[in-house]
Design an enzyme around this catalytic site. Structure first.
Site, PDB file in Angstrom:
ATOM      1  N   THR A   1     -11.388   5.338   6.151  1.00  0.00           N
ATOM      2  CA  THR A   1     -10.328   5.973   6.955  1.00  0.00           C
ATOM      3  C   THR A   1     -10.819   7.352   7.406  1.00  0.00           C
ATOM      4  OG1 THR A   1      -9.337   7.029   5.015  1.00  0.00           O
ATOM      5  CG2 THR A   1      -8.506   4.833   5.612  1.00  0.00           C
ATOM      6  N   SER A   2     -10.062   7.943   8.331  1.00  0.00           N
ATOM      7  CA  SER A   2     -10.464   9.281   8.788  1.00  0.00           C
ATOM      8  C   SER A   2     -10.392  10.268   7.625  1.00  0.00           C
ATOM      9  CB  SER A   2      -9.611   9.733   9.966  1.00  0.00           C
ATOM     10  OG  SER A   2      -8.266   9.436   9.737  1.00  0.00           O
TER      11      SER A   2
ATOM     12  N   ASP B   1      -2.549  12.185  -3.001  1.00  0.00           N
ATOM     13  CA  ASP B   1      -2.763  13.646  -2.956  1.00  0.00           C
ATOM     14  C   ASP B   1      -3.140  14.173  -4.337  1.00  0.00           C
ATOM     15  OD1 ASP B   1      -2.072  14.059  -0.160  1.00  0.00           O
ATOM     16  OD2 ASP B   1      -0.049  13.482  -0.748  1.00  0.00           O
TER      17      ASP B   1
ATOM     18  N   LYS C   1      -4.504  22.248  -8.090  1.00  0.00           N
ATOM     19  CA  LYS C   1      -4.279  23.322  -9.068  1.00  0.00           C
ATOM     20  C   LYS C   1      -3.611  22.780 -10.334  1.00  0.00           C
ATOM     21  CE  LYS C   1      -3.738  26.771  -5.486  1.00  0.00           C
ATOM     22  NZ  LYS C   1      -2.777  27.468  -4.631  1.00  0.00           N
TER      23      LYS C   1
ATOM     24  N   GLU D   1       0.848  -1.192   0.000  1.00  0.00           N
ATOM     25  CA  GLU D   1       0.000   0.000   0.000  1.00  0.00           C
ATOM     26  C   GLU D   1       0.882   1.241   0.000  1.00  0.00           C
ATOM     27  OE1 GLU D   1      -3.003   0.735   3.095  1.00  0.00           O
ATOM     28  OE2 GLU D   1      -3.586   2.565   2.030  1.00  0.00           O
TER      29      GLU D   1
ATOM     30  N   ASN E   1       9.931   7.494  -0.575  1.00  0.00           N
ATOM     31  CA  ASN E   1       9.208   7.999  -1.746  1.00  0.00           C
ATOM     32  C   ASN E   1       8.817   6.825  -2.654  1.00  0.00           C
ATOM     33  OD1 ASN E   1       8.331   9.711  -3.855  1.00  0.00           O
ATOM     34  ND2 ASN E   1      10.411   9.865  -4.702  1.00  0.00           N
TER      35      ASN E   1
ATOM     36  N   GLU F   1     -11.050   9.644   4.384  1.00  0.00           N
ATOM     37  CA  GLU F   1     -12.260   9.498   3.567  1.00  0.00           C
ATOM     38  C   GLU F   1     -13.486  10.025   4.316  1.00  0.00           C
ATOM     39  OE1 GLU F   1     -13.440   5.532   2.375  1.00  0.00           O
ATOM     40  OE2 GLU F   1     -14.909   6.328   0.969  1.00  0.00           O
TER      41      GLU F   1
HETATM   42  C1  LIG Z   1      -4.348  12.057   1.345  1.00  0.00           C
HETATM   43  S1  LIG Z   1      -3.358  10.978   2.250  1.00  0.00           S
HETATM   44  C2  LIG Z   1      -4.277   9.455   2.204  1.00  0.00           C
HETATM   45  C3  LIG Z   1      -3.861   8.515   3.282  1.00  0.00           C
HETATM   46  C4  LIG Z   1      -4.552   7.142   3.299  1.00  0.00           C
HETATM   47  N1  LIG Z   1      -4.312   6.404   2.071  1.00  0.00           N
HETATM   48  C5  LIG Z   1      -6.018   7.258   3.578  1.00  0.00           C
HETATM   49  O1  LIG Z   1      -6.825   6.906   2.699  1.00  0.00           O
HETATM   50  O2  LIG Z   1      -6.399   7.699   4.660  1.00  0.00           O
HETATM   51  C6  LIG Z   1      -2.032  10.639   1.085  1.00  0.00           C
HETATM   52  C7  LIG Z   1      -0.801  10.043   1.757  1.00  0.00           C
HETATM   53  O3  LIG Z   1       0.153   9.709   0.761  1.00  0.00           O
HETATM   54  C8  LIG Z   1       1.456  10.022   1.255  1.00  0.00           C
HETATM   55  N2  LIG Z   1       2.336  10.205   0.080  1.00  0.00           N
HETATM   56  C9  LIG Z   1       2.234  11.182  -0.853  1.00  0.00           C
HETATM   57  N3  LIG Z   1       3.177  11.023  -1.788  1.00  0.00           N
HETATM   58  C10 LIG Z   1       3.898   9.923  -1.441  1.00  0.00           C
HETATM   59  C11 LIG Z   1       5.023   9.264  -2.020  1.00  0.00           C
HETATM   60  N4  LIG Z   1       5.586   9.720  -3.143  1.00  0.00           N
HETATM   61  N5  LIG Z   1       5.514   8.178  -1.411  1.00  0.00           N
HETATM   62  C12 LIG Z   1       4.957   7.713  -0.265  1.00  0.00           C
HETATM   63  N6  LIG Z   1       3.881   8.296   0.336  1.00  0.00           N
HETATM   64  C13 LIG Z   1       3.369   9.383  -0.251  1.00  0.00           C
HETATM   65  C14 LIG Z   1       1.233  11.275   2.065  1.00  0.00           C
HETATM   66  O4  LIG Z   1       2.261  11.484   3.011  1.00  0.00           O
HETATM   67  C15 LIG Z   1      -0.122  10.997   2.718  1.00  0.00           C
HETATM   68  O5  LIG Z   1       0.023  10.368   3.960  1.00  0.00           O
END
Ligand SMILES: C[S@@+](CC[C@H](N)C(=O)[O-])C[C@H]1O[C@@H](n2cnc3c(N)ncnc32)[C@H](O)[C@@H]1O
Length: 285
Positions: free
Chosen positions: A263-264, A160, A164, A85, A137, A266
């Site tokens: 999840t929190s 994310d 924009k 994941e 990453n 969503e």
């Molecule tokens: C909007 S949150 C969603 C979290 C979770 N999947 C949920 O549904 O509650 C997006 C997550 O992706 C992580 N993230 C963004 N870009 C990433 C990357 N390139 N590698 C690893 N994690 C990343 C962020 O730190 C963040 O915790």
């Protein structure tokens, strides 16, 4: 701002320590604090040695050195199907899935250390041992750390959206990223995505439909009146001007995946009146 809303806020480009500045390609995240406090700090201390994989780094602390290749059998202490994941946030989904599905190994990939520490708390309280986590990453994890055809499933829920247009280049789901997913996913393996941002959902569907290595598991599903895209555009949600004639003839959206728990993140999206799009594709190439 409460702790959790602060944690779940959308990233803003660009902070002075923006990790994008260290890399050739823009990254899909901005740097947030690594500091752990209270229960999270002690959960990390108790569990990181066993559950957190610490790759040698290239430059930034979320990078992965070019010669680091993970041996899943060694990392998990057994050979089992692997679910990866990406962007696990606070670890709610992966912890529950690992608890309900003990026969498979689960790897959490997340750049945000407090989120992984929260996952450690859940690992402890659930008493599960089939989870490992890496603070890195995702494109580098896929490029370097994970082997060819090593994962049975890859999940990316609420990546994310970078709303924009000038930030769309920072979105994770694009052709070059799908090439990396395709290398790591086994033939016949599944890529699952979800998003609450219709414009990103359309981008996901478009790049996946165009990619020769992926086949939609639900072609034509939830099209027309049943499509959330139709609803969003007709009703002028997400700041769009209403388009009463709009119809999403294509569909192809997946039903909600049963292991994708609420999840929190969503929960907040739904409370704000947003609609969610699921996608599921098989690696065929
Ligand atoms: C909007 S949150 C969603 C979290 C979770 N999947 C949920 O549904 O509650 C997006 C997550 O992706 C992580 N993230 C963004 N870009 C990433 C990357 N390139 N590698 C690893 N994690 C990343 C962020 O730190 C963040 O915790």
């Amino acid at each position: 701002m409460s702790e959790s809303s602060e944690e779940q806020q959308q990233p803003q480009a660009s902070s002075p320590r923006d990790p994008a500045l260290f890399r050739a390609e823009p990254v899909s995240f901005v740097r947030r604090g690594n500091r752990l406090q209270g229960r999270r700090a002690s959960a990390w201390e108790r569990n990181a040695d066993q559950y957190v994989i610490e790759p040698p780094r290239k430059i930034a602390d979320t990078s992965v050195a070019d010669d680091f290749h993970l041996d899943p059998t060694e990392a998990f202490g057994r050979t089992a199907p692997l679910v990866v994941e990406i962007g696990t946030g606070l670890g709610e989904c992966i912890a529950n899935a690992a608890k309900d599905d003990p026969e498979r190994n689960y790897l959490a990939v997340e750049v945000y250390r407090p989120g992984l520490a929260q996952l450690m708390l859940k690992v402890e309280s659930f008493g599960i041992s089939n989870v490992r986590a890496v603070q890195a990453n995702a494109p580098e994890v896929l490029d370097v750390m994970l082997g060819e055809n090593s994962a049975d499933e890859i999940w990316i829920f609420f990546s994310d959206p970078w709303h924009k247009p000038r930030h769309h280049k920072r979105r994770l789901i694009k052709k070059s990223f799908l090439d990396k997913v395709s290398r790591v996913l086994k033939p016949g393996g599944t890529l699952r995505l979800a998003t609450d941002w219709s414009n990103y959902a359309e981008q996901m569907r478009e790049v996946l439909e165009e990619h020769a290595d992926f086949q939609n598991q639900h072609p034509g599903n939830l099209a027309g009146e049943a499509s959330n895209l139709t609803k969003v555009r007709r009703e002028g949600m997400e700041g769009f001007d209403p388009e009463p004639e709009f119809i999403d003839e294509q569909g192809g959206w997946a039903p909600r995946f049963e292991r994708r728990i609420l999840t929190s993140f969503e929960g907040k999206a739904l409370k704000a009146g947003r609609l969610v799009f699921d996608l599921a594709y098989t690696r065929v190439g």
